[in-house]
Scaffold this motif. Structure first.
Motif, mmCIF file in Angstrom:
data_model
loop_
_atom_site.group_PDB
_atom_site.id
_atom_site.type_symbol
_atom_site.label_atom_id
_atom_site.label_comp_id
_atom_site.label_asym_id
_atom_site.label_seq_id
_atom_site.Cartn_x
_atom_site.Cartn_y
_atom_site.Cartn_z
ATOM 1 N N ALA A 13 0.857 -1.183 0.000
ATOM 2 C CA ALA A 13 0.000 0.000 0.000
ATOM 3 C C ALA A 13 0.889 1.227 0.000
ATOM 4 N N TRP A 14 0.678 2.091 -0.995
ATOM 5 C CA TRP A 14 1.443 3.318 -1.098
ATOM 6 C C TRP A 14 0.695 4.434 -0.402
ATOM 7 N N LEU A 15 1.414 5.246 0.340
ATOM 8 C CA LEU A 15 0.835 6.378 1.046
ATOM 9 C C LEU A 15 0.931 7.612 0.164
ATOM 10 N N THR A 44 -5.527 9.696 4.399
ATOM 11 C CA THR A 44 -5.739 8.302 4.016
ATOM 12 C C THR A 44 -6.290 7.522 5.201
ATOM 13 N N VAL A 84 -7.008 4.185 7.263
ATOM 14 C CA VAL A 84 -6.329 2.888 7.322
ATOM 15 C C VAL A 84 -7.060 2.000 8.331
ATOM 16 N N ARG A 143 -0.077 -3.114 9.941
ATOM 17 C CA ARG A 143 -0.298 -2.557 8.607
ATOM 18 C C ARG A 143 0.933 -1.761 8.201
ATOM 19 N N ARG A 144 1.365 -1.958 6.965
ATOM 20 C CA ARG A 144 2.539 -1.260 6.445
ATOM 21 C C ARG A 144 2.125 -0.365 5.299
ATOM 22 N N LEU A 145 2.567 0.871 5.357
ATOM 23 C CA LEU A 145 2.365 1.829 4.278
ATOM 24 C C LEU A 145 3.738 2.300 3.807
ATOM 25 N N TYR A 146 3.936 2.316 2.495
ATOM 26 C CA TYR A 146 5.228 2.689 1.913
ATOM 27 C C TYR A 146 5.091 4.023 1.186
ATOM 28 N N ASP A 164 -8.255 -5.572 4.745
ATOM 29 C CA ASP A 164 -8.170 -4.188 4.288
ATOM 30 C C ASP A 164 -9.468 -3.708 3.669
#
Length: 611
Positions: free
Chosen positions: A86-88, A94, A96, A104-107, A307
């Motif tokens: 998942a791109w931020l 956003t 989440v 949860r990971r956001l890149y 998600d």
């Protein structure tokens, strides 16, 4: 062109293909493709066995000769990443979803020559843990690999060798912002979020470069909500205006305040309040469905991916739609509000949120709690043991109702309550204990007796429901009342069948008269009073005139009487010392240690002039 061997399954290599021939692999492919159902004839099976290997060989040959095959594997654009990526986005709020105990990971990456950045995380209705890290890839991926989308890049960086530096971490339930310089050697930034308490959500905002954060409204230095005034049905609140509201020109609609009132607790964010409303509605729908159908409705849990929380729940409704009956909910930029139509003597929790209408974000003030005042009630007067109380009652609004408290003596906790109406034709008595009504009945001309038992205290409410006609001789219209613990029977005492007094003409003389009246089977004291009437005076009918208001010179006789047979419970008394030809009014009182003395109807008798 070389011919293929149908037994071995070998295929001639493509032009320029340095790979060795894979006869064993092709043989397994051919064997799997050459399976024929048993019910087919032997001729058909032999025909299909000859056709299928050649078709499979052609497909495999085309795949091996395709430019998509690189270094013995398929190209990355046809690859499925092992982890969801998942791109931020930058400069956008956003949401989440955060399932419990799942990270949860956001890149995200920064533009070139970006000196500073800021990341803001706003939890919803539970404390969360979040951290920001920068990962640097030791060897960047080869530029010869053409990625079809940016979505696969974090997967390659994550799997490749590299170093990771932790830049910031936070644990809590309030909005928190990290602001600092960019990590120069970083290849990619990783934002990790986790909720250990329950399923919840959070909002994330990324901003590159310097400048004030415009996504979330600003809170003042004193973010508390103050209580200005409290009434029975209203509470007035005030708070320091937000800096975001003060920066806007007058009559601007970019920001507004929302006031939320509830009876449970304060909310730490607007999202938490909306989630509470959703859960309450879900519970109501579930209870309604269980009442309608016998079989429970199964939840489609297999559709609830980790998600897809926002898609399942849908966007949150604004507060003014959730609470249409509350005043001052999202009413503009005024920092003073009066919430009305509240219930007296009730505790309420008040929360104020400043909302950014354009971005859909909000910031929560520190809520407050207040209790509305109770309704004005008449004073409760204690009623003493055996005390004869005169209670004035008026139907014009003054003294229309009065409250009394009584505590019986002894371990039996029992008492006898007696009342007599004196000029209040529509009086009502209600006896209660700890909010439970024990007895309620009208108080008429006759004596009312109510047996009280089993409670340590009683509340007696006397009320006049109409106009009062004052009785002759009484100070004003009202009710006589007495409560006594001396009476220990399990029911009210018996009263005479009638309160009439009789006189006998044959037994009437010039200086004496004989009277008769009915008594009871209980041993009681009866007292006779007399009063001489002046010439032309009429005897008044006053049923409330008690022995306590009579002169001692008027009492002429007291005697005890008891008869177990009610039909024979008749007693007589001869009153002497009278004047010839004079008119006298005789009153008989049933005297008791408990309750109000019972007065018989007055009897007027004239003695004989000549004997």
């Amino acid at each position: 062109m070389a011919q293929k061997d149908p037994e071995s399954g070998d295929v001639p290599p493509c032009a320029g293909d340095p790979r060795p021939q894979g006869g064993a692999l092709l043989h397994r492919k051919r064997s799997k493709a050459a399976r024929v159902p048993l019910h087919l004839s032997s001729e058909v099976r032999s025909t299909r066995a000859e056709m299928l290997p050649s078709w499979g060989h052609c497909v495999l040959a085309a795949l091996l000769c395709s430019p998509l095959w690189v270094a013995g594997r398929l190209a990355p654009e046809n690859e499925v990443p092992l982890r969801p990526t998942a791109w931020l986005p930058e400069a956008r709020v956003t949401p989440v979803p955060l399932p419990r105990d799942r990270t949860r990971r956001l890149y995200f990456t920064l533009r070139k020559r970006t000196a500073t950045m800021s990341v803001t995380v706003s939890p919803c209705d539970a404390p969360i843990e979040w951290s920001l890290s920068a990962r640097t890839l030791k060897d960047r991926p080869s530029k010869s690999l053409h990625w079809s989308s940016k979505k696969s890049m974090p997967e390659v960086w994550w799997r490749g060798p590299g170093t990771e530096a932790k830049m910031y971490s936070y644990t809590g339930s309030v909005v928190d912002t990290f602001t600092g310089p960019a990590y120069t050697p970083a290849s990619i930034y990783i934002l990790r979020l986790r909720s250990r308490e329950k399923d919840t959500s959070a909002s994330v905002y990324l901003q590159e470069g310097d400048g004030a954060l415009g996504a979330f409204p600003e809170l003042p230095h004193d973010p508390r909500v103050h209580t200005v005034g409290v009434g029975m049905t209203s509470v007035t609140l005030s708070w320091v205006p937000s800096g975001s509201v003060l920066k806007l020109p007058p009559n601007s609609h970019g920001y507004q305040y929302c006031v939320l009132v509830n009876r449970k607790h304060n909310y730490r964010s607007l999202c938490a309040a909306q989630e509470a409303v959703k859960k309450e509605r879900k519970k109501e729908r579930k209870d309604k469905e269980q009442k309608v159908t016998v079989w429970p409705i199964l939840k489609e849990w297999w559709w609830q991916q980790w998600d897809s929380l926002e898609e399942e729940e849908g966007p949150a409704a604004p507060l003014q739609d959730e609470y249409p009956g509350l005043q001052c909910a999202c009413r503009g930029a005024e920092s003073v509000c009066t919430v009305s139509e509240l219930t007296p003597d009730t505790q309420y929790y008040f929360d104020v949120f400043v909302m950014d209408v354009r971005n859909g974000t909000s910031a929560a003030y520190s809520g407050t709690v207040a209790r509305t005042h109770e309704e004005a009630r008449p004073a409760v007067a204690p009623l003493g043991e055996g005390e004869l109380r005169w209670v004035p009652l008026r139907g014009d609004g003054r003294h229309s109702g009065q409250l009394f408290s009584f505590r019986p003596r002894g371990w039996q906790q029992s008492a006898l309550l007696t009342l007599q109406n004196c000029g209040a034709p529509v009086a009502t008595v209600t006896v209660s204990s700890r909010g439970q009504v024990l007895a309620s009945q009208p108080v008429g001309r006759d004596v009312v007796q109510i047996w009280l038992q089993g409670r340590s205290s009683y509340l007696i409410h006397l009320e006049a429901g109409g106009p009062v006609a004052e009785a002759a001789g009484a100070p004003q219209g009202g009710v006589k009342m007495q409560a006594s613990s001396a009476y220990h029977r399990q029911a009210p005492p018996a009263l005479p069948p009638t309160l009439q007094i009789k006189s006998f003409s044959k037994l009437r003389g010039c200086r004496s008269v004989t009277l008769a009246w009915l008594g009871t089977e209980e041993r009681s004291l009866y007292c006779v009073y007399r009063r001489k009437l002046a010439d032309g005076e009429q005897a008044g009918a006053d049923g409330c005139l008690g022995p306590e208001s009579r002169s001692e010179t008027e009492r002429v006789l007291c005697k005890y009487f008891q008869e177990l047979n009610p039909r024979r419970a008749v007693t007589t008394a001869t009153i002497g010392g009278l004047e010839p030809g004079a008119a006298y009014v005789f009153d008989v009182y049933l005297m008791r240690r408990w309750g109000i003395p019972v007065k018989y109807h007055s009897k007027t008798v004239r003695t004989r002039k000549e004997c």
